[in-house]
Design a protein around this motif. Structure first.
Motif, PDB file in Angstrom:
ATOM      1  N   GLY A 101       0.818  -1.205   0.000  1.00  0.00           N
ATOM      2  CA  GLY A 101       0.000   0.000   0.000  1.00  0.00           C
ATOM      3  C   GLY A 101       0.851   1.253   0.000  1.00  0.00           C
ATOM      4  N   ILE A 102       0.175   2.406  -0.124  1.00  0.00           N
ATOM      5  CA  ILE A 102       0.863   3.702  -0.154  1.00  0.00           C
ATOM      6  C   ILE A 102       0.574   4.425   1.142  1.00  0.00           C
ATOM      7  CG2 ILE A 102       1.118   5.888  -1.387  1.00  0.00           C
ATOM      8  CD1 ILE A 102       0.072   4.513  -3.894  1.00  0.00           C
ATOM      9  N   PRO A 103       1.586   4.717   1.938  1.00  0.00           N
ATOM     10  CA  PRO A 103       1.344   5.453   3.190  1.00  0.00           C
ATOM     11  C   PRO A 103       0.727   6.819   2.916  1.00  0.00           C
ATOM     12  CG  PRO A 103       3.558   4.498   3.134  1.00  0.00           C
ATOM     13  CD  PRO A 103       2.989   4.355   1.756  1.00  0.00           C
ATOM     14  N   VAL A 121      -7.001   4.432  -4.342  1.00  0.00           N
ATOM     15  CA  VAL A 121      -7.463   3.928  -3.048  1.00  0.00           C
ATOM     16  C   VAL A 121      -6.402   2.967  -2.528  1.00  0.00           C
ATOM     17  CG1 VAL A 121      -9.261   2.677  -1.815  1.00  0.00           C
ATOM     18  CG2 VAL A 121      -9.869   4.141  -3.759  1.00  0.00           C
ATOM     19  N   SER A 122      -5.806   3.324  -1.386  1.00  0.00           N
ATOM     20  CA  SER A 122      -4.720   2.504  -0.860  1.00  0.00           C
ATOM     21  C   SER A 122      -4.820   2.434   0.652  1.00  0.00           C
ATOM     22  CB  SER A 122      -3.366   3.082  -1.270  1.00  0.00           C
ATOM     23  OG  SER A 122      -2.312   2.280  -0.784  1.00  0.00           O
ATOM     24  N   THR A 123      -4.656   1.236   1.146  1.00  0.00           N
ATOM     25  CA  THR A 123      -4.639   1.005   2.589  1.00  0.00           C
ATOM     26  C   THR A 123      -3.338   0.303   2.932  1.00  0.00           C
ATOM     27  OG1 THR A 123      -7.033   0.783   2.628  1.00  0.00           O
ATOM     28  CG2 THR A 123      -5.812  -0.070   4.530  1.00  0.00           C
ATOM     29  N   PRO A 124      -2.535   0.855   3.859  1.00  0.00           N
ATOM     30  CA  PRO A 124      -1.269   0.196   4.207  1.00  0.00           C
ATOM     31  C   PRO A 124      -1.473  -1.267   4.597  1.00  0.00           C
ATOM     32  CG  PRO A 124      -1.373   2.391   5.178  1.00  0.00           C
ATOM     33  CD  PRO A 124      -2.719   2.124   4.584  1.00  0.00           C
ATOM     34  N   GLY A 125      -0.697  -2.115   3.925  1.00  0.00           N
ATOM     35  CA  GLY A 125      -0.776  -3.537   4.202  1.00  0.00           C
ATOM     36  C   GLY A 125      -1.831  -4.277   3.418  1.00  0.00           C
TER      37      GLY A 125
END
Length: 377
Positions: free
Chosen positions: A324-326, A359-363
């Motif tokens: 993901g993207i922080p 749309v990005s969620t870490p992990g």
């Protein structure tokens, strides 16, 4: 299969025009001999007949060469017939014409009408028929049903021959495209055999030998496997370049995105074509490639590409299962001068009037949606 020479289908038509001129001239000669004693100037009629014979030879030679089938010869051809029609009242005489003696040109006057029709189609043939028909009516002492019938036949000849000539040109162009496509397909099949016997076997060997290794050797084996799958997809189903729609210069987006399919990248597209203007399709494909490059750099390289055609818009989704993207990472990268996402993806789609949703969620991975609206024209 040998390709036909340029204008190959038109050659028989031009030869037919030349044959018609000499055949109709023979008929004119018979009428001149029959009615010479009724002419006002019989010797002038013989001179006109010689001019018609000479001009038939000139046009037969001229129209046989594609470079000479331009406006100078076409206009001169029409002008000669109009001059002969203009001289008819003096050579034949008004009393003889009023008594029903045929004009000097008779059927020979249809020569330029046929030539114009073959060279330019129905419209050009119709224009020539109207000009020649009008001059023929003006040269007669009286206008009867037979003279009007002659003009109608000229119009029909111009329209029908022009239509047939355009059909011949269209058929020749399609045949030429078919021959070129067949040649390209054969060349692709030959290259596919060469690649299969050399490059693909080497890549497959590298992938098999290094699949169980760790470190850079294992990564090299994985990349070799991806390239092998991509090459197999390219030579097995890519075919010739994306088809172009002559009316709108459109290409099928599925063909452009299909090149990115590999063992690590799965591409899902609709069953029907996704046409887009060629520049827009290429930019959208380039933005997709930039997104996949980011997946290869920052994730494990595995990605899913989904194409959705919703009529008014076309959406390309690129998903991965990476880290993901922080939050704030894209802004920080742009501030540091690393503009991969900003320029390669956001900039391209923005220039096309589209929208990019990230749309990005870490992990849990990242999903990038490239939304491109369709615009009329």
């Amino acid at each position: 299969m040998p390709s036909s020479p340029p204008g190959g289908f038109e050659v028989p038509l031009w030869r037919s025009v030349a044959v018609f001129r000499f055949a109709s001239l023979a008929y004119v000669g018979i009428l001149v001999l029959r009615d010479a004693d009724r002419y006002a100037h019989p010797l002038a009629a013989g001179a006109v007949l010689l001019v018609m014979l000479a001009w038939s030879g000139v046009t037969a030679v001229g129209y046989a060469r594609p470079a000479h089938r331009g406006w100078p010869l076409l206009l001169a051809d029409l002008g000669v017939v109009l001059l002969i029609l203009a001289a008819t009242p003096w050579v034949v005489g008004r009393p003889a014409l009023a008594a029903g003696v045929p004009t000097l040109a008779v059927a020979w006057l249809a020569g330029p009408v046929l030539a114009w029709a073959v060279s330019g189609g129905r419209r050009r043939g119709t224009v020539a028929a109207l000009l020649v028909g009008g001059a023929d009516l003006a040269s007669r002492g009286r206008i009867g049903q037979s003279s009007l019938t002659g003009v109608i036949l000229l119009l029909l000849a111009g329209v029908v021959v022009g239509h047939v000539a355009r059909l011949a040109v269209t058929a020749e162009e399609r045949l030429q495209r078919a021959v070129e496509l067949e040649a390209a397909t054969r060349e692709r099949e030959r290259l596919a055999r060469d690649i299969h016997d050399s490059v693909l076997q080497v890549l497959a060997l590298v992938q098999r030998r290094g699949a169980h290794l760790d470190g850079e050797a294992g990564e090299l084996a994985r990349l070799a496997g991806q390239q092998e799958a991509a090459l197999r997809a390219l030579i097995g189903g890519a075919g010739p370049p994306p088809p172009v729609d002559p009316a709108g210069d459109a290409v099928d987006l599925r063909t452009l995105l299909g090149r990115y399919a590999s063992t690590a990248v799965q591409v899902a597209t609709p069953a029907t074509p996704v046409p887009l203007p060629a520049p827009a399709a290429r930019e959208l494909a380039a933005a997709t490639a930039a997104a996949l490059d980011n997946v290869a750099r920052h994730a494990d390289g595995r990605a899913w590409v989904l194409v959705e055609d919703e009529g008014a818009t076309v959406t390309v989704s690129v998903r991965d299962a990476g880290p993901g993207i922080p939050e704030g990472r894209l802004v920080e990268a742009a501030r540091q001068g690393r503009l991969g996402v900003a320029q390669s993806i956001l900039g391209r789609i923005a220039d096309l009037g589209g929208e990019v949703r990230i749309v990005s969620t870490p992990g849990e991975g990242t999903e990038i949606e490239l939304v491109l609206p369709r615009r009329d024209g």
